[in-house]
Scaffold this active site. Structure first.
Site, PDB file in Angstrom:
ATOM      1  N   ARG A  23       5.245 -13.310   9.798  1.00  0.00           N
ATOM      2  CA  ARG A  23       5.995 -12.068   9.620  1.00  0.00           C
ATOM      3  C   ARG A  23       7.425 -12.220  10.094  1.00  0.00           C
ATOM      4  O   ARG A  23       7.702 -12.979  11.021  1.00  0.00           O
ATOM      5  CB  ARG A  23       5.383 -10.959  10.489  1.00  0.00           C
ATOM      6  CG  ARG A  23       4.206 -10.339   9.895  1.00  0.00           C
ATOM      7  CD  ARG A  23       3.711  -9.188  10.755  1.00  0.00           C
ATOM      8  NE  ARG A  23       2.632  -8.586  10.004  1.00  0.00           N
ATOM      9  CZ  ARG A  23       2.716  -7.405   9.389  1.00  0.00           C
ATOM     10  NH1 ARG A  23       3.780  -6.657   9.526  1.00  0.00           N
ATOM     11  NH2 ARG A  23       1.717  -6.966   8.676  1.00  0.00           N
ATOM     12  N   LYS A  44       4.464   0.923  10.781  1.00  0.00           N
ATOM     13  CA  LYS A  44       4.574   2.194  10.063  1.00  0.00           C
ATOM     14  C   LYS A  44       4.279   3.369  10.976  1.00  0.00           C
ATOM     15  O   LYS A  44       4.898   4.419  10.860  1.00  0.00           O
ATOM     16  CB  LYS A  44       3.597   2.215   8.881  1.00  0.00           C
ATOM     17  CG  LYS A  44       4.164   1.602   7.612  1.00  0.00           C
ATOM     18  CD  LYS A  44       3.147   1.649   6.479  1.00  0.00           C
ATOM     19  CE  LYS A  44       3.452   0.594   5.433  1.00  0.00           C
ATOM     20  NZ  LYS A  44       2.263   0.131   4.717  1.00  0.00           N
ATOM     21  N   GLU A  58       0.881  -1.153   0.000  1.00  0.00           N
ATOM     22  CA  GLU A  58       0.000   0.000   0.000  1.00  0.00           C
ATOM     23  C   GLU A  58       0.927   1.213   0.000  1.00  0.00           C
ATOM     24  O   GLU A  58       1.785   1.317   0.872  1.00  0.00           O
ATOM     25  CB  GLU A  58      -0.838  -0.039   1.290  1.00  0.00           C
ATOM     26  CG  GLU A  58      -2.086   0.764   1.199  1.00  0.00           C
ATOM     27  CD  GLU A  58      -2.886   0.751   2.495  1.00  0.00           C
ATOM     28  OE1 GLU A  58      -2.742  -0.194   3.306  1.00  0.00           O
ATOM     29  OE2 GLU A  58      -3.632   1.706   2.687  1.00  0.00           O
TER      30      GLU A  58
HETATM   31  P1  ATP Z   1       2.933  -2.476   8.361  1.00  0.00           P
HETATM   32  O1  ATP Z   1       1.956  -3.287   9.153  1.00  0.00           O
HETATM   33  O2  ATP Z   1       4.343  -2.625   8.807  1.00  0.00           O
HETATM   34  O3  ATP Z   1       2.550  -1.063   8.197  1.00  0.00           O
HETATM   35  P2  ATP Z   1       1.632  -3.403   6.063  1.00  0.00           P
HETATM   36  O4  ATP Z   1       1.307  -4.848   6.072  1.00  0.00           O
HETATM   37  O5  ATP Z   1       0.525  -2.520   6.404  1.00  0.00           O
HETATM   38  O6  ATP Z   1       2.919  -3.131   6.918  1.00  0.00           O
HETATM   39  P3  ATP Z   1       1.676  -3.302   3.205  1.00  0.00           P
HETATM   40  O7  ATP Z   1       2.095  -2.216   2.332  1.00  0.00           O
HETATM   41  O8  ATP Z   1       0.249  -3.691   3.229  1.00  0.00           O
HETATM   42  O9  ATP Z   1       2.174  -2.939   4.652  1.00  0.00           O
HETATM   43  O10 ATP Z   1       2.569  -4.599   2.961  1.00  0.00           O
HETATM   44  C1  ATP Z   1       2.928  -5.095   1.717  1.00  0.00           C
HETATM   45  C2  ATP Z   1       3.267  -6.554   1.868  1.00  0.00           C
HETATM   46  O11 ATP Z   1       4.348  -6.722   2.771  1.00  0.00           O
HETATM   47  C3  ATP Z   1       2.100  -7.326   2.422  1.00  0.00           C
HETATM   48  O12 ATP Z   1       1.943  -8.497   1.649  1.00  0.00           O
HETATM   49  C4  ATP Z   1       2.508  -7.641   3.826  1.00  0.00           C
HETATM   50  O13 ATP Z   1       1.920  -8.826   4.272  1.00  0.00           O
HETATM   51  C5  ATP Z   1       4.027  -7.724   3.714  1.00  0.00           C
HETATM   52  N1  ATP Z   1       4.672  -7.442   4.986  1.00  0.00           N
HETATM   53  C6  ATP Z   1       4.537  -6.341   5.746  1.00  0.00           C
HETATM   54  N2  ATP Z   1       5.240  -6.447   6.883  1.00  0.00           N
HETATM   55  C7  ATP Z   1       5.850  -7.662   6.848  1.00  0.00           C
HETATM   56  C8  ATP Z   1       6.725  -8.378   7.742  1.00  0.00           C
HETATM   57  N3  ATP Z   1       7.113  -7.856   8.907  1.00  0.00           N
HETATM   58  N4  ATP Z   1       7.166  -9.593   7.364  1.00  0.00           N
HETATM   59  C9  ATP Z   1       6.795 -10.112   6.189  1.00  0.00           C
HETATM   60  N5  ATP Z   1       5.975  -9.507   5.312  1.00  0.00           N
HETATM   61  C10 ATP Z   1       5.494  -8.299   5.628  1.00  0.00           C
HETATM   62 MG    MG Z   2      -1.236  -3.766   5.111  1.00  0.00          MG
END
Ligand code: ATP
Ligand code: MG
Length: 593
Positions: free
Chosen positions: A296, A306, A61
């Site tokens: 994760r 974030k 995102e």
């Molecule tokens: P955050 O929770 O840190 O803000 P997010 O999941 O909201 O991260 P996205 O932009 O939606 O951020 O993530 C893009 C991809 O990265 C998604 O498929 C998500 O599952 C993966 N992702 C995010 N954080 C991790 C992590 N700590 N380990 C593995 N994959 C991750």
């Molecule tokens: Mg997300």
């Protein structure tokens, strides 16, 4: 630096690789056709067989900078596609109009490229925006409505919450649940046309209000929200929910394996529901994508949410998103972690069904493993004090004489050549290489002791000078004749200690920033603790250092091993050829355990 991902060692197996190998064996995704671009069933049916054996995607995102957890997901998705003859798409999941910005889109593209991955395959760029699918998503919503599979609910948000029930109580039907498809369609169009206020109604899937999985109790699939979208502007005032949009995005792109993190496990039944219904309605091509969840990646001594990263930047605790102490990809890059060290961290952590915590030392280990064989060596004195060789003129006939010295750029790689520098009557040495009263086991400079100036000659310490405050200003020594490194008999004098140095005459001044962990606790935010209370006050220490002349004019993002000190990189923002700035990536050994 080895940045070719294909050069990496074979990756250990994991459950995702197992699934893909099985699917390839059984031909689970064979027979798919691909229309060359994302599209609906008819579009793909008209295309040739999909040349990609599997399709994965990384779907960020664009609402912030990527961090080490995202790097894990990038390496996993792009890596699996590479390993199995597939293609990985980069897709911006920009269905939420409120938080997304072009700045983040650009930064994400740059970060994925920098990590060594590409979304071009066979001349096609597989870079997509979920917002390009808004038309289809809306068409699919109308189709669901017409099939009696979705309805417009005009209950208040509170009423909707209350009637959803909870883990122990089934939900109860909304009074709007029984509307006819025709009524719902008319109402949905009114929503779309801006005839209803924000929040006045939502479109819900009609599934099962008593489902033990709360996510199946008629989840919302569209909401009214007057917000300007970064790509579609004001064209829409209704926006699809993530859980509805995501499976559609995957299907339109012909994704085979949709890999996400564990928190989406409970959403998988709805993911499948959306796809099965739309395939039944002829809108999406089978075989459909399948969702798989993995744990994760968390790294100790950092925070990755974030929101918390934004607070670190916003409150000035760090100096920006790319501060070298940040676990963002840009921060890690600026700190000096290489793409292959980050890929090694990600690949080495595999994929499992539980969230994992990796110690930060693992990342440092990956960096050392990457740079040990490639980074040129150099000497640097980080806490300098002068060493005067008092018999220099006697030995060389002139106090101005400078003795040329050289050393291999890399001890195991003669092809990298030699570095040249000069030894003179005064050299810079590390302050703590001198001790008046040596502690046990101290083999460096103290009165009466002999050490080798690395690549130079052997000196015998004769004393030191201190200022009125007792601070060491100069160490004194005499050079021993015929001990020049590389000359016959140089080793006749045995010494227990060798110290690094740079010549006062030819050293370059440099700013060296000694970065260390930002937090003193492995899990800074564990148990709801405020991470501000466990900041490491010594996470950034700036010193004025002297470095070898061979480093003059080096470019930004140039890696080097300063002998005895660790791995360093020229700062990609502040370094200038005439005013060098080196960041410490990590020391030569883990000093934290
Ligand atoms: P955050 O929770 O840190 O803000 P997010 O999941 O909201 O991260 P996205 O932009 O939606 O951020 O993530 C893009 C991809 O990265 C998604 O498929 C998500 O599952 C993966 N992702 C995010 N954080 C991790 C992590 N700590 N380990 C593995 N994959 C991750
Ligand atoms: Mg997300």
């Amino acid at each position: 630096m080895a940045t070719d991902p294909k050069a990496a060692p074979p990756k250990p197996s994991n459950f995702l690789r197992g699934i893909i190998e099985r699917d390839l064996e059984t031909g689970a995704h064979a027979g798919r056709r691909f229309g060359g671009t994302p599209g609906d069933a008819a579009h793909h049916r008209a295309g040739p067989p999909d040349p990609a054996r599997i399709r994965t995607r990384f779907p960020p995102e664009p609402n912030g900078y990527l961090h080490v957890g995202h790097a894990k997901s990038i390496c996993l998705n792009f890596g699996l596609a590479q390993d199995y003859g597939g293609v990985c798409h980069l897709r911006f999941d920009d269905t939420n109009p409120e938080k997304e910005e072009q700045e983040f889109v650009d930064a994400i593209i740059e970060a994925v490229h920098w990590l060594g991955f590409d979304w071009n395959a066979g001349g096609t760029s597989h870079l997509y925006y979920a917002s390009d699918y808004f038309d289809f998503m809306y068409r699919a919503a109308e189709a669901l409505v017409q099939a009696g599979l979705a309805y417009v609910d005009e209950q208040s948000a509170e009423a909707m919450r209350e009637t959803r029930g909870d883990f122990n109580t089934p939900g109860t039907a909304s009074p709007f649940r029984g509307r006819t498809p025709a009524e719902n369609l008319a109402r949905l169009r009114e929503m779309r046309d801006g005839r209803l206020a924000d929040g006045a109604a939502v479109l819900r899937a009609k599934i099962d209000m008593a489902s033990p999985n709360i996510n199946l109790r008629d989840p919302t699939i569209y909401r009214i929200k007057r917000a300007t979208h970064h790509a579609t502007g004001d064209r829409w005032c209704i926006y699809p929910m993530y859980t509805y949009a995501h499976p559609i995005e995957d299907a339109l792109e012909n994704i085979t394996h949709s890999i996400c993190t564990l928190e989406f496990e409970d959403q998988r039944p709805f993911y499948d529901w959306v796809l099965e219904r739309l395939a039944d309605l002829g809108l999406l091509a089978r075989p459909l994508p399948r969702q798989y969840e993995f744990g994760r990646l968390n790294l100790s001594y950092v925070v990755t949410s974030k929101r918390k990263l934004r607070e670190l930047v916003g409150e000035g605790i760090v100096e920006g998103w790319d501060d070298p102490r940040m676990p963002t990809i840009f921060g890690m890059r600026r700190r000096g972690y290489t793409p292959s060290s980050i890929r090694a961290l990600a690949d080495g952590s595999g994929a499992s069904k539980t969230n994992i915590w990796l110690d930060y030392a693992v990342l440092d280990g990956c960096l050392r493993a990457d740079l040990e064989g490639s980074a040129p060596r150099a000497m640097a004195v980080l806490d300098p004090v002068r060493l005067a060789i008092t018999n220099w003129a006697e030995l060389y006939g002139s106090a101005d004489h400078l003795e040329p010295c050289h050393a291999p750029a890399h001890p195991q790689r003669p092809e990298l050549g030699q570095r040249e520098f000069k030894l003179g009557p005064e050299v810079w040495i590390e302050r703590d290489d001198y001790a008046e009263a040596p502690p046990k086991g101290f083999f460096r400079l103290y009165p009466g002791n002999k050490v080798r100036l690395k690549y130079g000659l052997v000196v015998e310490c004769t004393g030191a000078e201190r200022d009125a405050a007792g601070r060491l200003v100069r160490v004194l020594a005499r050079a021993l004749p015929d001990t020049r490194s590389g000359t016959p008999g140089a080793d006749a004098v045995k010494v227990k200690g060798t110290i690094t140095w740079v010549g006062v005459a030819d050293a370059l001044a440099a700013t060296v920033v000694l970065y260390d962990r930002l937090f003193t606790e492995a899990q800074p935010d564990a148990g709801g603790r405020d991470f501000r209370s466990v900041l490491n006050p010594r996470s950034k220490v700036v010193v004025e250092a002297w470095i070898e002349p061979a480093l003059a004019g080096c470019a930004r993002e140039h890696h080097v091993q300063f002998e005895r000190h660790g791995y360093f990189v020229t700062d990609r923002v502040t370094h200038r050829a005439d005013r060098p700035v080196f960041n410490r990536v990590t020391t030569l050994r883990d000093g934290w355990a």
